[in-house]
Write a protein that holds these residues in place. Sequence first.
Motif, PDB file in Angstrom:
ATOM      1  N   TYR A   1       0.881  -1.178   0.000  1.00 13.92           N
ATOM      2  CA  TYR A   1       0.000   0.000   0.000  1.00 13.92           C
ATOM      3  C   TYR A   1       0.916   1.225   0.000  1.00 13.92           C
ATOM      4  O   TYR A   1       2.085   1.130  -0.405  1.00 13.92           O
ATOM      5  CB  TYR A   1      -0.912  -0.141   1.248  1.00 13.92           C
ATOM      6  CG  TYR A   1      -2.049   0.815   1.342  1.00 13.92           C
ATOM      7  CD1 TYR A   1      -3.017   0.902   0.349  1.00 13.92           C
ATOM      8  CD2 TYR A   1      -2.177   1.666   2.446  1.00 13.92           C
ATOM      9  CE1 TYR A   1      -4.083   1.793   0.450  1.00 13.92           C
ATOM     10  CE2 TYR A   1      -3.233   2.561   2.560  1.00 13.92           C
ATOM     11  CZ  TYR A   1      -4.179   2.621   1.548  1.00 13.92           C
ATOM     12  OH  TYR A   1      -5.223   3.505   1.655  1.00 13.92           O
TER      13      TYR A   1
ATOM     14  N   ARG B   1      -5.451  10.189 -11.331  1.00 12.96           N
ATOM     15  CA  ARG B   1      -4.819  10.916 -10.197  1.00 12.96           C
ATOM     16  C   ARG B   1      -4.355   9.864  -9.189  1.00 12.96           C
ATOM     17  O   ARG B   1      -5.045   9.563  -8.235  1.00 12.96           O
ATOM     18  CB  ARG B   1      -5.844  11.882  -9.596  1.00 12.96           C
ATOM     19  CG  ARG B   1      -5.318  12.884  -8.622  1.00 12.96           C
ATOM     20  CD  ARG B   1      -4.929  12.276  -7.262  1.00 12.96           C
ATOM     21  NE  ARG B   1      -6.013  12.152  -6.306  1.00 12.96           N
ATOM     22  CZ  ARG B   1      -6.065  11.164  -5.384  1.00 12.96           C
ATOM     23  NH1 ARG B   1      -5.147  10.206  -5.317  1.00 12.96           N
ATOM     24  NH2 ARG B   1      -7.068  11.112  -4.545  1.00 12.96           N
TER      25      ARG B   1
ATOM     26  N   LEU C   1      -2.491   8.603  -6.228  1.00  9.47           N
ATOM     27  CA  LEU C   1      -1.952   9.275  -5.036  1.00  9.47           C
ATOM     28  C   LEU C   1      -1.667  10.732  -5.414  1.00  9.47           C
ATOM     29  O   LEU C   1      -2.460  11.352  -6.101  1.00  9.47           O
ATOM     30  CB  LEU C   1      -0.705   8.539  -4.517  1.00  9.47           C
ATOM     31  CG  LEU C   1      -0.876   7.017  -4.282  1.00  9.47           C
ATOM     32  CD1 LEU C   1       0.429   6.370  -3.840  1.00  9.47           C
ATOM     33  CD2 LEU C   1      -1.959   6.723  -3.250  1.00  9.47           C
TER      34      LEU C   1
ATOM     35  N   LYS D   1      -5.406  -1.629  -2.699  1.00 14.80           N
ATOM     36  CA  LYS D   1      -6.594  -1.378  -1.870  1.00 14.80           C
ATOM     37  C   LYS D   1      -7.299  -2.703  -1.560  1.00 14.80           C
ATOM     38  O   LYS D   1      -7.771  -2.931  -0.451  1.00 14.80           O
ATOM     39  CB  LYS D   1      -7.561  -0.433  -2.592  1.00 14.80           C
ATOM     40  CG  LYS D   1      -7.054   0.998  -2.704  1.00 14.80           C
ATOM     41  CD  LYS D   1      -7.444   1.835  -1.497  1.00 14.80           C
ATOM     42  CE  LYS D   1      -6.817   3.223  -1.583  1.00 14.80           C
ATOM     43  NZ  LYS D   1      -7.050   4.063  -0.401  1.00 14.80           N
TER      44      LYS D   1
ATOM     45  N   GLU E   1     -11.681   4.863  -7.032  1.00 12.33           N
ATOM     46  CA  GLU E   1     -10.418   5.240  -6.396  1.00 12.33           C
ATOM     47  C   GLU E   1      -9.524   6.023  -7.356  1.00 12.33           C
ATOM     48  O   GLU E   1      -9.325   5.623  -8.505  1.00 12.33           O
ATOM     49  CB  GLU E   1      -9.689   3.955  -5.959  1.00 12.33           C
ATOM     50  CG  GLU E   1      -8.522   4.174  -5.040  1.00 12.33           C
ATOM     51  CD  GLU E   1      -8.926   4.642  -3.642  1.00 12.33           C
ATOM     52  OE1 GLU E   1      -9.834   4.050  -3.038  1.00 12.33           O
ATOM     53  OE2 GLU E   1      -8.318   5.629  -3.174  1.00 12.33           O
ATOM     54  N   ASP E   2      -8.999   7.112  -6.879  1.00 13.52           N
ATOM     55  CA  ASP E   2      -7.976   7.899  -7.580  1.00 13.52           C
ATOM     56  C   ASP E   2      -8.403   8.326  -8.985  1.00 13.52           C
ATOM     57  O   ASP E   2      -7.639   8.186  -9.957  1.00 13.52           O
ATOM     58  CB  ASP E   2      -6.637   7.152  -7.578  1.00 13.52           C
ATOM     59  CG  ASP E   2      -6.013   7.144  -6.184  1.00 13.52           C
ATOM     60  OD1 ASP E   2      -6.698   7.554  -5.230  1.00 13.52           O
ATOM     61  OD2 ASP E   2      -4.856   6.732  -6.044  1.00 13.52           O
TER      62      ASP E   2
ATOM     63  N   ASP F   1     -11.785   8.431  -2.092  1.00 15.20           N
ATOM     64  CA  ASP F   1     -10.999   9.654  -1.897  1.00 15.20           C
ATOM     65  C   ASP F   1     -11.860  10.784  -1.345  1.00 15.20           C
ATOM     66  O   ASP F   1     -11.394  11.594  -0.550  1.00 15.20           O
ATOM     67  CB  ASP F   1     -10.337  10.074  -3.214  1.00 15.20           C
ATOM     68  CG  ASP F   1      -9.384   8.999  -3.685  1.00 15.20           C
ATOM     69  OD1 ASP F   1      -8.381   8.771  -2.997  1.00 15.20           O
ATOM     70  OD2 ASP F   1      -9.676   8.344  -4.703  1.00 15.20           O
TER      71      ASP F   1
ATOM     72  N   ASN G   1      -0.155  11.626  -0.181  1.00 11.87           N
ATOM     73  CA  ASN G   1       0.636  10.411  -0.416  1.00 11.87           C
ATOM     74  C   ASN G   1       1.293  10.466  -1.783  1.00 11.87           C
ATOM     75  O   ASN G   1       0.813  11.178  -2.659  1.00 11.87           O
ATOM     76  CB  ASN G   1      -0.287   9.186  -0.376  1.00 11.87           C
ATOM     77  CG  ASN G   1      -0.945   9.024   0.974  1.00 11.87           C
ATOM     78  OD1 ASN G   1      -0.282   9.074   1.993  1.00 11.87           O
ATOM     79  ND2 ASN G   1      -2.254   8.842   0.970  1.00 11.87           N
TER      80      ASN G   1
ATOM     81  N   ASN H   1      -5.087   7.865   7.303  1.00 10.93           N
ATOM     82  CA  ASN H   1      -5.274   7.286   5.970  1.00 10.93           C
ATOM     83  C   ASN H   1      -6.642   6.615   5.895  1.00 10.93           C
ATOM     84  O   ASN H   1      -7.077   5.975   6.864  1.00 10.93           O
ATOM     85  CB  ASN H   1      -4.169   6.249   5.714  1.00 10.93           C
ATOM     86  CG  ASN H   1      -4.142   5.807   4.267  1.00 10.93           C
ATOM     87  OD1 ASN H   1      -5.070   5.153   3.790  1.00 10.93           O
ATOM     88  ND2 ASN H   1      -3.091   6.176   3.560  1.00 10.93           N
ATOM     89  N   ASN H   2      -7.261   6.720   4.734  1.00 12.72           N
ATOM     90  CA  ASN H   2      -8.607   6.146   4.600  1.00 12.72           C
ATOM     91  C   ASN H   2      -8.651   4.622   4.780  1.00 12.72           C
ATOM     92  O   ASN H   2      -9.729   4.031   4.836  1.00 12.72           O
ATOM     93  CB  ASN H   2      -9.285   6.587   3.291  1.00 12.72           C
ATOM     94  CG  ASN H   2      -8.420   6.387   2.074  1.00 12.72           C
ATOM     95  OD1 ASN H   2      -7.592   5.473   2.038  1.00 12.72           O
ATOM     96  ND2 ASN H   2      -8.609   7.226   1.055  1.00 12.72           N
TER      97      ASN H   2
HETATM   98  C1  LIG Z   1      -4.914   6.984   0.411  1.00  9.73           C
HETATM   99  C2  LIG Z   1      -5.526   7.375  -0.834  1.00  9.73           C
HETATM  100  O1  LIG Z   1      -6.612   6.925  -1.160  1.00  9.73           O
HETATM  101  C3  LIG Z   1      -4.861   8.324  -1.686  1.00  9.73           C
HETATM  102  O2  LIG Z   1      -3.810   8.832  -1.336  1.00  9.73           O
HETATM  103  O3  LIG Z   1      -5.391   8.572  -2.776  1.00  9.73           O
END
Ligand SMILES: CC(=O)C(=O)O
Length: 603
Positions: free
Chosen positions: A130, A183, A185, A201, A272-273, A296, A445, A490-491
Amino acid sequence: MMWKVARFAAASLRGSRRLSTAIPAPSIVHKRGADILHDPWFNKDTGFPLTERDRLGLRGLLPPRVISFEQQYARFMESYQSLEKNTQGQPDSIVSLAKWRILNRLHDRNETLYYRVLIDNIKDFAPIIYTPTVGLVCQNYSGLFRRPRGMYFSAKDKGEMMSMIYNWPAQKVDMIVITDGSRILGLGDLGVQGIGIPIGKLDMYVAAAGINPQKILPIMLDVGTNNQKLLEDPLYLGLRRPRLEGDEYLEIVDEFMEAIHTRWPKAIVQFEDFQMKWAFETLQRYRKKFCMFNDDIQGTAGVALAGLLGTVRTQGRPLEDFTKQKIVVVGAGSAGLGVLSMAVQAVARMGGNRATATNNFFLLDKDGLITKERKNLDPAAAPFARNQGDIEGLKEGDNLIEVIKKVRPHVLLGLSGVGGIFNEEVLKSMRESDSPKPAIFAMSNPTKNAECTAIDAFKHAGPNIVFGSGSPFENVDLGNGKVGHVNQANNMYLFPGIGLGALLSGARLITDGMLQAAAERLASYMTDEEIQDGILYPSVNSIRHITAEVGAAALRTAVAEGLAEGHCEVGPRELQQMSEEETVEYVTRNMWFPVYSPLVHEK
Ligand SMILES: CC(=O)C(=O)O
Ligand SMILES: NC(=O)C1=CN([C@@H]2O[C@H](COP(=O)(O)OP(=O)(O)OC[C@H]3O[C@@H](n4cnc5c(N)ncnc54)[C@H](O)[C@@H]3O)[C@@H](O)[C@H]2O)C=CC1
Ligand SMILES: [Mg+2]
């Protein structure tokens, strides 16, 4: 549970090992012989007992000696430790990638052993699978690629997704994490290379929530990339075209969501992202139709809220004083806006005035303080835009130092993706905070994108701060035997529980109420003593325990809101009749734990 603080017994109760299940049920396998050895879901390497070797046509395909699970485990850990020894003194990136490779090889070969070492050593291995190492892995994905993991849907698959989805070999999928790589991190657009994030994840889902790894599915939606370097890289593995935009983009995501829903109507989809515009757009588009959430925006918000409430407690104040905390958020993207939206909801739930809830929030982006004078003010940021001069001298575009000096905030929270932006001057200005224990959250991150390091935060802002970061840092030695505690904000403390609670309730949707309940449970988890020591979140070592609690909170809210349709043999009525404690037990009981189960062959 509302805003009251739950007290818990000894911390030792929180260890993940106590949550293991007892007797392994047999697994049905539809293959025989070498095909089993090449399938990481079923492979036990040299651990196949002789009777099973006979039953499954494995006799002669393995050396004769049977090695126990414990021996295999010890052998892997020895290899890992010698790798650590042999790479001592080498650059961090080399060492981290070497560690990732050895874990990844095990993942590719034997999932049971992989997840067992991951669960038992989560504190050491989470930073590899991670953040931060997963960021490095995504950046180097073309070179590291050996075998595919998860599924890839590209713009070229338009019109085919409904049939493609049946190429996935598992009959059942519970949990999906999807990215479009736009996107990753704080590293920007990494195109198809972003697949590392859904994989990481979902590894956390298995480790923290006990989701069965046979029922997870990492997804890359490859709609092109705007990263010029990748487009020019001859070894880049994704579509070599600019990103789809507008309706063309949405048509692809719509088709994907329909395909998923057709084959697995109860699967939960975590976005995610995604870059901000698509993160918000897809959340609005799908959240009333599918069981999905955006980690996010929503997962991060809950974790940040728990940290903000913990900060109030560190000051020895009642939680309701949250409404009086002055909070500066740096970064007006999906994460920063998600945090402020949830903070507004929290103020309203505490009886505060929703209309004035944003009075103590200050939002900055790359152009400084956002006020109503901002040209082309983003509608998503508009609710948090300040009136010029509502604090003396405060004006559009003020830089971070100016804002801190004028506002003297209780909390400085970074979700900008810009490494080092909380520099010495910024951190020193937090010494003038109106709080006796100012809080600094450098949540971006991976590590090099964190707004500041833990050492710098304690050194420049003072030893009495509360500190959190998105990626892990070591605790800081403050001298005189005192320790500056580093929280990992952190999530990961929420998304596994949100997904698990939604799954086990059979919720049709994931609502604000479920997310709020999950965040409140995390916020109330720590004891007053821990909070006084600046410890806002549980240790990663107890992530299964906190996930069970968070999952139960989300589940109970789904039931209360009439959204729970039940899961497997447990119907909505039974869920409704469970006490709080029974719900946690139910969630815990349903966590998968890696043990070799007897394999039974079926044609
Ligand atoms: C932790 C996370 O989901 C991020 O940095 O995008
Ligand atoms: N700790 C955690 O659990 C999480 C951390 N994150 C991190 O948060 C960061 C941002 O994520 P998103 O909001 O999704 O990104 P985003 O791209 O949507 O937003 C970034 C924001 O930062 C602003 N920004 C850029 N440079 C700036 C500067 N010099 N000063 C002030 N603001 C600046 C941008 O204007 C934009 O508003 C990433 O690094 C990500 O890793 C995101 C989600 C969870
Ligand atoms: Mg993320």
